[in-house]
Each structure stands twice: as structure tokens, then as C-alpha cells.
Design a protein around this motif. Structure first.
Motif, mmCIF file in Angstrom:
data_model
loop_
_atom_site.group_PDB
_atom_site.id
_atom_site.type_symbol
_atom_site.label_atom_id
_atom_site.label_comp_id
_atom_site.label_asym_id
_atom_site.label_seq_id
_atom_site.Cartn_x
_atom_site.Cartn_y
_atom_site.Cartn_z
ATOM 1 N N ASP A 167 0.812 -1.208 0.000
ATOM 2 C CA ASP A 167 0.000 0.000 0.000
ATOM 3 C C ASP A 167 0.852 1.267 0.000
ATOM 4 N N ARG A 168 2.134 1.138 0.311
ATOM 5 C CA ARG A 168 3.037 2.289 0.311
ATOM 6 C C ARG A 168 3.807 2.432 -0.999
ATOM 7 N N PHE A 169 3.689 1.440 -1.887
ATOM 8 C CA PHE A 169 4.403 1.526 -3.154
ATOM 9 C C PHE A 169 3.757 2.604 -4.016
ATOM 10 N N PRO A 170 4.559 3.411 -4.728
ATOM 11 C CA PRO A 170 4.000 4.520 -5.526
ATOM 12 C C PRO A 170 2.884 4.070 -6.465
ATOM 13 N N ALA A 214 6.014 11.238 -0.029
ATOM 14 C CA ALA A 214 6.335 10.427 1.150
ATOM 15 C C ALA A 214 7.618 9.634 0.928
ATOM 16 N N SER A 215 7.783 9.073 -0.278
ATOM 17 C CA SER A 215 8.997 8.320 -0.584
ATOM 18 C C SER A 215 10.204 9.242 -0.629
ATOM 19 N N LEU A 216 10.031 10.410 -1.226
ATOM 20 C CA LEU A 216 11.129 11.369 -1.304
ATOM 21 C C LEU A 216 11.567 11.809 0.087
ATOM 22 N N GLN A 217 10.600 12.049 0.970
ATOM 23 C CA GLN A 217 10.934 12.448 2.330
ATOM 24 C C GLN A 217 11.737 11.368 3.040
ATOM 25 N N ARG A 254 -2.850 -13.407 4.380
ATOM 26 C CA ARG A 254 -4.016 -14.175 3.958
ATOM 27 C C ARG A 254 -4.095 -14.321 2.449
ATOM 28 N N GLY A 255 -3.194 -13.741 1.726
ATOM 29 C CA GLY A 255 -3.246 -13.825 0.272
ATOM 30 C C GLY A 255 -1.950 -13.298 -0.303
ATOM 31 N N PRO A 256 -1.871 -13.189 -1.616
ATOM 32 C CA PRO A 256 -0.655 -12.709 -2.267
ATOM 33 C C PRO A 256 -0.439 -11.227 -2.002
ATOM 34 N N PRO A 257 0.783 -10.719 -2.183
ATOM 35 C CA PRO A 257 1.039 -9.299 -2.014
ATOM 36 C C PRO A 257 0.143 -8.486 -2.928
ATOM 37 N N LYS A 258 -0.224 -7.294 -2.493
ATOM 38 C CA LYS A 258 -1.100 -6.447 -3.282
ATOM 39 C C LYS A 258 -0.457 -5.086 -3.519
ATOM 40 N N CYS A 259 -0.697 -4.550 -4.694
ATOM 41 C CA CYS A 259 -0.224 -3.221 -5.022
ATOM 42 C C CYS A 259 -1.212 -2.202 -4.483
ATOM 43 N N SER A 260 -1.025 -0.947 -4.856
ATOM 44 C CA SER A 260 -1.756 0.142 -4.225
ATOM 45 C C SER A 260 -3.265 0.060 -4.407
ATOM 46 N N ASP A 261 -3.754 -0.536 -5.493
ATOM 47 C CA ASP A 261 -5.197 -0.578 -5.696
ATOM 48 C C ASP A 261 -5.795 -1.886 -5.200
ATOM 49 N N GLY A 262 -5.012 -2.698 -4.480
ATOM 50 C CA GLY A 262 -5.520 -3.932 -3.910
ATOM 51 C C GLY A 262 -5.367 -5.144 -4.791
#
Length: 320
Positions: A167-170, A214-217, A254-262
Motif C-alpha cells: 500500500d506504500r508503493f508509488p 512520502a517516498s522522497l521524504q 491471507r493472500g498474495p502481495p497487493k499493489c496500491s489498488d488492492g
């Protein structure tokens, strides 16, 4: 012995140094950096060796005058092993793939996993430094939470089960999200080698989204230099630099890794036996991550031996 002098620091401080030099840390800049890192690993593998210790501090920048187009150099070959001698559990906790703990050996695409963790940590601005003031995304060191799984070897549970904070990945980098998902695949049969990862469509893309604030900071502060007053902890709350790292408190995913949109990163199944890199055909299959189209490197279908080319024994031609 005479060696080239590298004056640009390493990846733990590259973000801060580049930004301080006025460089825009947009997607195109990262694409050039990560492509060269994969090319370096592919070259090492083509010579029949596995690095076994890829991390930010082991990738240095050749010159302090080249931050606009940095030339990364893979260093510290102290744990490097040939393909036919890969027994052991050497490496750095937080970057070692699960199979190193379960099988006690390195495979070539174990280096892919390690670099995938590097890419992930730099993309979210959470880069550990020598002081450990910033935890890595797989920083667990005492096995599974509360010791319930009977796993005593340091970092083994985290390597196999601790979910990455997708959820923190750009959100604006969906293709890199897909690539990072492939590279950090816990099942090595589904994980590409560096030469295959280089065929991912992100490297041919012209996307150039900005690095999220947030990543830049994180890269400018604690994520790169340890100078920020606070950095987010894996548990989600504020974490003070210099404090003792808390133990992981989490349930098995509980499942595979998820990107920002789930949606989970694409997970193609890699064939058991791979041809030499020069023989890999250009056929690609479509994948998707975070709503953006991405393409992952493919290899021809076909029957293979139980031990594929990513098995520990082989010659330089299988290095990929």
C-alpha cells in the motif's frame, strides 16, 4: 592490487545526494539505475557466479559527479559463490530469499529477490543504513511472531511470510510495481532471473511519473541518512530513530502481495528449465498491476528436468 576509486557513495545515500544535486528523482531516473543493477547481476551470472549479498550498501556509485545519470557498481564479492558450490546460508537478513533458509543454498534468482527488496525499499523511501536506524521491510530477526511456528533461524519466517507494505508503493508506478512483485516472489519457480527481468516492459516504457512526496521524504530523511525525526514503522505508527526495533507483530498473510489498488502483482509461472539468455525468445505475456499494463519476460514452454537451469549446478551459459 589497484582498484578503481568510487566516490559517489552507495544506494543508502544516493537518493539524498542526487536530490541535493538538483536531480529530479522521477521514474525515468530510477529506470536507468535499476536497469544497470540488473545488467550487472546478469553479467555476473553469465560468468557462473551468484553474488549472495545484494543490498543497498553493496551497490556503489562510480562518481559523485554523475548523480544525474549514476553508474552503479556491484561490490563486496566476499560471499559470491560459483553455480556448482551454493550450499550454505550466507547473506544479509532481510534480503535473503526463503529458499536459502529452507534449502540452505543459493540459486541465481535469489539475487533477483535481493535486488527486488532493494528496489522496493528505495521506491517507498525506507532504506536501512549501517546504523539500523531505519528497519528494512523484511527486518524480522527472531522467527515468526510469538515463536508459534517453531522457526528458530533468524529472519526465516519474515523471508517466507512477512508481507511487503504494497500500500506504500508509488501508485503512479504500476509497471515497476508489477516488476517488483515478480522479483520478490517467494516461490523461486515463479521468480525471474535478472536477464529475464530486464525484458519487462517497464524498461522499454517512457513513463516518467514523479516520486511521491512520502517516498522522497524518506530518502531525504531517515530513509537515507538517519536525520529525520520520525519514520513510519512497519506496524504503522511513528518510530523514533535510535530506538530499539520492535519485534514484528503480524499474522501470516491471507493472500498474495497487493499493489496500491488492492490487486496482486502478476505471478507468471517460470518454466523449470530455462535456455541461455541469448536464446530467450522475445515472446512476452501480459500482466497487470495497480491498474497499469505491464509485461513480464517470458521463456518458451516445454518439459524440463526436475532441476531447472536455476538449480545450483551449472555453467556460465545458464547464468542468466
Amino acid at each position: 592490487m589497484v582498484m578503481e576509486a568510487y566516490t559517489g557513495g552507495d544506494l543508502t545515500t544516493l537518493g539524498r545526494r542526487a536530490a541535493s544535486s538538483g536531480v529530479s528523482l522521477s521514474e525515468r531516473w530510477w529506470r536507468g539505475l535499476f536497469k544497470q543493477c540488473l545488467e550487472g547481476l546478469a553479467h555476473l551470472h553469465s560468468r557462473g557466479f551468484i553474488h549472495c549479498d545484494v543490498k543497498e550498501s553493496n551497490v556503489v556509485v562510480a562518481s559523485s559527479s554523475s548523480y544525474a545519470a549514476p553508474r552503479p557498481v556491484l561490490v563486496d564479492m566476499g560471499l559470491c559463490v560459483p553455480f556448482d558450490d551454493t550450499a550454505g546460508e550466507g547473506g544479509t537478513i532481510g534480503y535473503m530469499p526463503p529458499e536459502v533458509f529452507t534449502e540452505r543454498r543459493w540459486y541465481p534468482n535469489g539475487d533477483t529477490f535481493s535486488l527486488g527488496i532493494v528496489i522496493f525499499q528505495m521506491a517507498i523511501g525506507q532504506v536501512p543504513d549501517a546504523t539500523r536506524k531505519v528497519p528494512g521491510v523484511l527486518y524480522g530477526t527472531t522467527g515468526c511472531p510469538l515463536g508459534r511456528c517453531g522457526e528458530l533461524r533468524p529472519g526465516a519466517w519474515a523471508a517466507a511470510h512477512q508481507p511487503l507494505p504494497w500500500d506504500r508503493f508509488p501508485r503512479s508506478w504500476p509497471e515497476l510495481c508489477a516488476l517488483a512483485g515478480l522479483m520478490t516472489e517467494r516461490d523461486r519457480a515463479r521468480r525471474p532471473r535478472p536477464a529475464q527481468a530486464l525484458r519487462h516492459a517497464w524498461f522499454a516504457s517512457d513513463s516518467d511519473a514523479a516520486l511521491p512526496a512520502a517516498s522522497l521524504q524518506g530518502l531525504l530523511g531517515a530513509g537515507a541518512s538517519g536525520s529525520a525525526e520520525e519514520a513510519p514503522s512497519p506496524a504503522g505508527g511513528p518510530w523514533k530513530p535510535g530506538a530499539v526495533l520492535p519485534e514484528p507483530r503480524m499474522a501470516p498473510p491471507r493472500g498474495p502481495p497487493k499493489c496500491s489498488d488492492g490487486r496482486p502483482p502478476a505471478r507468471p509461472t517460470w518454466p523449470r528449465r530455462l535456455p541461455p539468455p541469448v536464446s530467450v525468445p522475445p515472446g512476452l505475456h501480459a500482466t497487470a498491476c495497480a491498474g497499469g499494463a505491464a509485461r513480464a519476460a517470458g521463456a518458451p514452454r516445454g518439459a524440463g528436468a526436475p532441476r531447472g537451469a536455476d538449480a545450483p549446478r551449472g555453467d556460465a551459459r545458464g547464468g542468466g
